[in-house]
Design an enzyme around this catalytic site. Sequence first.
Site, short mmCIF file in Angstrom:
data_model
loop_
_atom_site.label_atom_id
_atom_site.label_comp_id
_atom_site.label_asym_id
_atom_site.label_seq_id
_atom_site.Cartn_x
_atom_site.Cartn_y
_atom_site.Cartn_z
N ASP A 1 13.02 -13.03 4.72
CA ASP A 1 14.34 -12.40 4.93
C ASP A 1 14.86 -12.52 6.36
O ASP A 1 16.04 -12.29 6.61
CB ASP A 1 14.28 -10.91 4.57
CG ASP A 1 14.02 -10.68 3.10
OD1 ASP A 1 14.09 -11.66 2.33
OD2 ASP A 1 13.75 -9.53 2.71
N LEU B 1 0.84 -1.20 0.00
CA LEU B 1 0.00 0.00 0.00
C LEU B 1 0.88 1.25 0.00
O LEU B 1 1.86 1.32 0.74
CB LEU B 1 -0.88 -0.01 1.27
CG LEU B 1 -1.97 1.05 1.35
CD1 LEU B 1 -3.08 0.74 0.35
CD2 LEU B 1 -2.56 1.09 2.76
O1 F6P Z 1 10.82 -8.75 1.71
C1 F6P Z 1 10.75 -10.02 1.21
C2 F6P Z 1 11.22 -10.06 -0.21
O2 F6P Z 1 11.07 -11.39 -0.60
C3 F6P Z 1 12.64 -9.56 -0.45
O3 F6P Z 1 13.63 -10.45 -0.13
C4 F6P Z 1 12.58 -9.23 -1.92
O4 F6P Z 1 13.55 -8.28 -2.26
C5 F6P Z 1 11.22 -8.67 -2.06
O5 F6P Z 1 10.43 -9.28 -1.08
C6 F6P Z 1 10.64 -8.86 -3.44
O6 F6P Z 1 9.39 -8.27 -3.45
P1 F6P Z 1 8.41 -8.25 -4.71
O7 F6P Z 1 7.78 -9.60 -4.79
O8 F6P Z 1 7.43 -7.20 -4.42
O9 F6P Z 1 9.26 -7.98 -5.91
#
Ligand code: F6P
Length: 341
Positions: free
Chosen positions: A127, A73
């Site tokens: 993470d 969001l």
């Molecule tokens: O915060 C968790 C995470 O998996 C990170 O390790 C990664 O950089 C990010 O989300 C990726 O997010 P999105 O799916 O929005 O690209």
Amino acid sequence: MRIGVLTAGGDCPGLNAVIRSVVHRALVGHGDEVIGFEDGFKGLLEGRHRKLDLDAVSGILARGGTILGSSRLERARLREACESSKELARDLGIDVLIPIGGEGTLTASKMLSDAGLPVVGVPKTIDNDISSTDRTFGFDTAVGVATEAIDRLKTTAESHQRVMVVEVMGRHAGWIALESGMAGGAHGICLPERAFDPADLVKMVEERFARGKKFAVICVAEGAHPAEGSMDYAKGAIDQFGHERFAGIGTKLAGELERRLGKEARPVILGHVQRGGTPTAYDRVLATRFGWHAVEAAHRGDFGKMTALKGTDITMVPLADAVTELKRVPENRMNEAESVF
Ligand code: F6P
């Protein structure tokens, strides 16, 4: 009691296990009613929700993703929500909101809590970078996926005398790279917490080849970066949610190593495969315990807090403590992994 639950931010194996646990504890243990908001805070603001009964959560314990859907969001919409959060809770008829999410979601939860909405948070992220909890569910699953990838890459790297650079997730904290690199026996591990020099990696690979080990696997976190002046590498731009877009360190590093070594080096980007699929037994148990304790906290009126793992116990910690600072890999943990550069 009427409990609202939502999942927000990037998904993570174990989210469904929390939802199931909340519903079981609330309905069976307390005779509550649970409603699930769809697609994170968006569904909350748009009043999109559905009743969650035992049938709705049947069979989801082992399922990855989230049956409620998730989204990120924009901060501006969140500020609007805070201004009317009390009315929002009244209109929705909920006594407490249980948001399940990572740093961004917990920050949003704290804002809503400060604005008067009764909130009990549940931390999640592959993470493992949330302060105040020893572990988040999803991490164990992600480490397992990355470890298996390293194991598999070793055999093909050896067959072809190649260097493999495997890029794993981890924006600001290198927990996945550290633990999968250790578990998989990677020959090099690069983390966001410590700038690396590609010259050290070149030296390591050359020494291995000189010893007759004609392959190497290097595990690099997506947020890792080279030391100033050691290699050409421009940082990525910032997206609309305030997150840095990564500039592809795995691919850049593989190219750099191939050029310097004169040997084949291939990048492998694991990406979202680390977040998908069924959670490990460890993650299912942790997620289930978090859900149970979140409902108990709601009944005690322990608002403005989140569930946390401390040693082997689940405790409640203020949301404020969880969002002030990310939990990054400390120096002593890096020192234990001989191959960290
Ligand atoms: O915060 C968790 C995470 O998996 C990170 O390790 C990664 O950089 C990010 O989300 C990726 O997010 P999105 O799916 O929005 O690209």
